[in-house]
Motif scaffolding. Structure first.
Motif, PDB file in Angstrom:
ATOM      1  N   SER A  85       0.848  -1.203   0.000  1.00 44.11           N
ATOM      2  CA  SER A  85       0.000   0.000   0.000  1.00 44.11           C
ATOM      3  C   SER A  85       0.878   1.246   0.000  1.00 44.11           C
ATOM      4  O   SER A  85       0.620   2.210  -0.730  1.00 44.11           O
ATOM      5  CB  SER A  85      -0.901   0.022   1.242  1.00 44.11           C
ATOM      6  N   VAL A  86       1.923   1.212   0.849  1.00 38.96           N
ATOM      7  CA  VAL A  86       2.846   2.346   0.928  1.00 38.96           C
ATOM      8  C   VAL A  86       3.604   2.504  -0.385  1.00 38.96           C
ATOM      9  O   VAL A  86       3.862   3.628  -0.832  1.00 38.96           O
ATOM     10  CB  VAL A  86       3.829   2.176   2.105  1.00 38.96           C
ATOM     11  N   GLY A  87       3.960   1.378  -1.025  1.00 36.03           N
ATOM     12  CA  GLY A  87       4.640   1.442  -2.316  1.00 36.03           C
ATOM     13  C   GLY A  87       3.812   2.174  -3.355  1.00 36.03           C
ATOM     14  O   GLY A  87       4.337   2.986  -4.138  1.00 36.03           O
ATOM     15  N   GLY A  88       2.507   1.902  -3.376  1.00 31.86           N
ATOM     16  CA  GLY A  88       1.625   2.603  -4.313  1.00 31.86           C
ATOM     17  C   GLY A  88       1.477   4.068  -3.957  1.00 31.86           C
ATOM     18  O   GLY A  88       1.504   4.949  -4.827  1.00 31.86           O
ATOM     19  N   TYR A  89       1.328   4.343  -2.670  1.00 31.72           N
ATOM     20  CA  TYR A  89       1.172   5.713  -2.188  1.00 31.72           C
ATOM     21  C   TYR A  89       2.406   6.545  -2.517  1.00 31.72           C
ATOM     22  O   TYR A  89       2.312   7.660  -3.046  1.00 31.72           O
ATOM     23  CB  TYR A  89       0.943   5.668  -0.680  1.00 31.72           C
ATOM     24  N   ASP A  90       3.585   5.986  -2.230  1.00 30.18           N
ATOM     25  CA  ASP A  90       4.833   6.711  -2.486  1.00 30.18           C
ATOM     26  C   ASP A  90       5.106   6.876  -3.978  1.00 30.18           C
ATOM     27  O   ASP A  90       5.744   7.854  -4.390  1.00 30.18           O
ATOM     28  CB  ASP A  90       6.003   5.991  -1.824  1.00 30.18           C
ATOM     29  N   SER A  91       4.643   5.931  -4.792  1.00 32.31           N
ATOM     30  CA  SER A  91       4.818   6.066  -6.245  1.00 32.31           C
ATOM     31  C   SER A  91       4.063   7.282  -6.759  1.00 32.31           C
ATOM     32  O   SER A  91       4.569   8.045  -7.593  1.00 32.31           O
ATOM     33  CB  SER A  91       4.331   4.796  -6.956  1.00 32.31           C
ATOM     34  N   ALA A  92       2.841   7.458  -6.263  1.00 36.91           N
ATOM     35  CA  ALA A  92       2.069   8.646  -6.649  1.00 36.91           C
ATOM     36  C   ALA A  92       2.722   9.912  -6.107  1.00 36.91           C
ATOM     37  O   ALA A  92       2.809  10.930  -6.803  1.00 36.91           O
ATOM     38  CB  ALA A  92       0.636   8.522  -6.129  1.00 36.91           C
ATOM     39  N   LYS A  93       3.212   9.837  -4.873  1.00 38.64           N
ATOM     40  CA  LYS A  93       3.806  11.020  -4.245  1.00 38.64           C
ATOM     41  C   LYS A  93       5.055  11.483  -4.987  1.00 38.64           C
ATOM     42  O   LYS A  93       5.256  12.686  -5.191  1.00 38.64           O
ATOM     43  CB  LYS A  93       4.153  10.714  -2.788  1.00 38.64           C
ATOM     44  N   VAL A  94       5.909  10.540  -5.398  1.00 40.91           N
ATOM     45  CA  VAL A  94       7.148  10.949  -6.065  1.00 40.91           C
ATOM     46  C   VAL A  94       6.856  11.552  -7.438  1.00 40.91           C
ATOM     47  O   VAL A  94       7.556  12.471  -7.880  1.00 40.91           O
ATOM     48  CB  VAL A  94       8.140   9.769  -6.164  1.00 40.91           C
ATOM     49  N   ILE A  95       5.822  11.071  -8.117  1.00 47.27           N
ATOM     50  CA  ILE A  95       5.415  11.680  -9.390  1.00 47.27           C
ATOM     51  C   ILE A  95       4.952  13.116  -9.141  1.00 47.27           C
ATOM     52  O   ILE A  95       5.313  14.044  -9.879  1.00 47.27           O
ATOM     53  CB  ILE A  95       4.300  10.860 -10.058  1.00 47.27           C
ATOM     54  N   ASP A  96       4.149  13.303  -8.106  1.00 46.27           N
ATOM     55  CA  ASP A  96       3.637  14.617  -7.744  1.00 46.27           C
ATOM     56  C   ASP A  96       4.781  15.600  -7.486  1.00 46.27           C
ATOM     57  O   ASP A  96       4.838  16.700  -8.063  1.00 46.27           O
ATOM     58  CB  ASP A  96       2.768  14.464  -6.491  1.00 46.27           C
ATOM     59  N   ILE A  97       5.722  15.175  -6.640  1.00 42.76           N
ATOM     60  CA  ILE A  97       6.852  16.044  -6.285  1.00 42.76           C
ATOM     61  C   ILE A  97       7.727  16.331  -7.501  1.00 42.76           C
ATOM     62  O   ILE A  97       8.150  17.470  -7.732  1.00 42.76           O
ATOM     63  CB  ILE A  97       7.698  15.400  -5.169  1.00 42.76           C
ATOM     64  N   ALA A  98       8.005  15.297  -8.292  1.00 38.98           N
ATOM     65  CA  ALA A  98       8.910  15.453  -9.436  1.00 38.98           C
ATOM     66  C   ALA A  98       8.344  16.419 -10.474  1.00 38.98           C
ATOM     67  O   ALA A  98       9.073  17.271 -11.005  1.00 38.98           O
ATOM     68  CB  ALA A  98       9.181  14.094 -10.069  1.00 38.98           C
ATOM     69  N   ILE A  99       7.059  16.307 -10.767  1.00 38.31           N
ATOM     70  CA  ILE A  99       6.452  17.217 -11.759  1.00 38.31           C
ATOM     71  C   ILE A  99       6.484  18.652 -11.248  1.00 38.31           C
ATOM     72  O   ILE A  99       6.788  19.593 -11.992  1.00 38.31           O
ATOM     73  CB  ILE A  99       5.009  16.785 -12.086  1.00 38.31           C
ATOM     74  N   LYS A 100       6.190  18.839  -9.964  1.00 44.62           N
ATOM     75  CA  LYS A 100       6.217  20.191  -9.395  1.00 44.62           C
ATOM     76  C   LYS A 100       7.620  20.786  -9.456  1.00 44.62           C
ATOM     77  O   LYS A 100       7.807  21.947  -9.827  1.00 44.62           O
ATOM     78  CB  LYS A 100       5.728  20.158  -7.946  1.00 44.62           C
ATOM     79  N   GLU A 101       8.625  19.979  -9.082  1.00 45.14           N
ATOM     80  CA  GLU A 101       9.999  20.492  -9.056  1.00 45.14           C
ATOM     81  C   GLU A 101      10.553  20.706 -10.455  1.00 45.14           C
ATOM     82  O   GLU A 101      11.310  21.647 -10.694  1.00 45.14           O
ATOM     83  CB  GLU A 101      10.894  19.537  -8.261  1.00 45.14           C
ATOM     84  N   ALA A 102      10.181  19.839 -11.389  1.00 44.98           N
ATOM     85  CA  ALA A 102      10.680  19.967 -12.765  1.00 44.98           C
ATOM     86  C   ALA A 102       9.915  21.029 -13.536  1.00 44.98           C
ATOM     87  O   ALA A 102      10.428  21.585 -14.511  1.00 44.98           O
ATOM     88  CB  ALA A 102      10.587  18.622 -13.487  1.00 44.98           C
ATOM     89  N   GLY A 103       8.688  21.277 -13.098  1.00 47.73           N
ATOM     90  CA  GLY A 103       7.830  22.197 -13.849  1.00 47.73           C
ATOM     91  C   GLY A 103       7.491  21.651 -15.215  1.00 47.73           C
ATOM     92  O   GLY A 103       7.222  22.400 -16.159  1.00 47.73           O
ATOM     93  N   SER A 104       7.485  20.321 -15.323  1.00 48.27           N
ATOM     94  CA  SER A 104       7.330  19.694 -16.632  1.00 48.27           C
ATOM     95  C   SER A 104       6.953  18.221 -16.456  1.00 48.27           C
ATOM     96  O   SER A 104       7.233  17.616 -15.419  1.00 48.27           O
ATOM     97  CB  SER A 104       8.650  19.798 -17.407  1.00 48.27           C
ATOM     98  N   THR A 105       6.330  17.663 -17.492  1.00 46.94           N
ATOM     99  CA  THR A 105       6.078  16.220 -17.537  1.00 46.94           C
ATOM    100  C   THR A 105       6.999  15.543 -18.549  1.00 46.94           C
ATOM    101  O   THR A 105       6.894  14.342 -18.781  1.00 46.94           O
ATOM    102  CB  THR A 105       4.615  15.927 -17.920  1.00 46.94           C
TER     103      THR A 105
END
Length: 403
Positions: free
Chosen positions: A317-337
């Motif tokens: 469950s945590v693996g799925g949760y963290d997978s979504a979280k890292v995508i969220d953080i990465a897109i925000k920090e990169a300002g790009s997809t």
């Protein structure tokens, strides 16, 4: 002067070019904002939703969906369209589903898989198509070594981490001789190899290795071998329904209480603890996560998960949760997809997880994270993995250890 026929031909072509340009802009704007970035991102999730790994797939999916719900179905500020596919733990099926998601659905980011064999099959396709894959579970060591890719980032754990984390503790505190048992497939061999290396470096000795077929229903033959060898402990790696059957049969065979049973994180995880109950009491394991870990992130996560699904979360469950979280953080920090922009951010990215602090090691694209030595203990009529010791910042070697 220009002839009338030529004049009207030039005028017609000019008008058509103008209309064509306007039409192109309209299509583009329906998918992107003024900077050219998409307002909606598509995510394809490939998991093994049938067979031995089905419980893991359900948990990963639950965790991922919970994070989306908590964030208004957005990642990086962008609306999310998500498509789940079942790879049946079959590399050929996975390749077919991959092509469907990438070529037909045009997904921007992939999440999954569970099976390392599937991950290895997808690796070259991901590399060729230059699409980011967030690995929510597949633990094959070579994804961080010979098959490492700038497009694949693991959010779970490696087999090396899972196998080695408890080796030293067991050798120093439980026993010096061990029988190791794991399914006869790459993950089983890798976990046992890592355990053996750590256990023997701490003064122990693996006296026998046993590899039953993945999906084995009856472990009696292998448990008979254990009883005859009489080691000071048994170290076992079993995932999903295989682990449930093994714990139950270890108890039924009369080995519980006679030869200490130990294992990697699966044997202190809710997926095995809940269905096996008291049969799992006393097992010592190197866990990655527990609903009883004491940190603020975990407290909030457990409350939200229980409210949504009516049960406690597990490691997956945590693996799925963290997978979504890292995508969220990465897109925000990169300002790009864009994959190339995301790569720059994902290498070395850090965040707080319900399991503790996480950093993606840029040398291996594998998480640096805490493991916890835990003993399954009965408390308030349930089996709880009681933490005995924390192994901080478990870091995978940059290269495969020399055998």
């Amino acid at each position: 002067m220009v002839g009338k026929g030529k004049f009207w031909s030039v005028l017609f072509i000019t008008i058509m070019l103008i209309l064509s340009g306007c039409s192109g802009s309209a299509v583009s704007n329906s998918k992107s904002n003024s900077s050219g970035e998409k307002d909606t991102i598509k995510i394809g999730v490939i998991l093994s939703s049938t067979g031995t790994f089905a419980p893991l797939a359900e948990s990963i999916k639950n965790g991922f969906n919970l994070y989306l719900e908590e964030n208004d179905n957005k990642l990086g500020g962008k609306k999310v369209e998500i498509k789940f596919e079942d790879d049946e733990a079959n590399p050929q099926v996975a390749l077919r589903k991959y092509r469907q998601l990438v070529k037909n659905e045009k997904v921007d980011i992939l999440v999954g898989p569970i099976s390392s064999a599937v991950a290895y099959a997808l690796r070259d396709e991901v590399e060729k198509d230059k699409i980011i894959l967030i690995d929510a579970n597949a633990a094959g060591n070579d994804l961080s070594w010979s098959k490492k890719s700038d497009y694949i980032y693991r959010l779970s754990f490696s087999n090396w981490q899972n196998g080695s984390s408890a080796g030293e503790y067991l050798a120093k505190n439980v026993g010096k001789t061990a029988v190791a048992i794991a399914p006869d497939y790459p993950a089983g061999k890798e976990v046992v190899s890592a355990f053996k290396e750590a256990f023997e470096a701490a003064g122990g000795k693996v006296v026998k290795e046993i590899y039953p077929k993945l999906g084995t229903n009856d472990f009696a033959t292998y448990l008979t071998d254990v009883a005859q060898v009489k080691p000071e402990l048994v170290f076992t790696f079993m995932a999903g329904s295989d682990g449930i059957r093994f714990v139950q049969q270890y108890n039924d065979f009369g080995l519980k209480g006679k030869i200490p049973l130990s294992g990697p994180m699966e044997f202190g995880d809710q997926l095995i603890l809940e269905p096996t109950g008291e049969a799992a009491e006393g097992i010592i394991s190197g866990i990655l996560y527990s609903p009883w870990l004491e940190n603020e992130e975990n407290k909030k996560f457990v409350e939200a998960y229980q409210e949504k699904y009516g049960k406690l979360p597990n490691t997956f469950s945590v693996g799925g949760y963290d997978s979504a979280k890292v995508i969220d953080i990465a897109i925000k920090e990169a300002g790009s997809t864009n994959a190339e922009d995301l790569i720059k951010v994902l290498k070395g990215i850090s965040f707080d997880s319900p399991r503790g602090p996480i950093t993606i090691d840029p040398k291996t694209n594998n998480p640096i994270q805490n493991f916890y030595i835990a003993k399954n203990t009965k408390k308030d009529n349930q089996i709880v993995p009681e933490v005995l010791e924390t192994v901080e910042k478990v870091t995978m070697p940059e290269k495969a250890p020399a055998n």
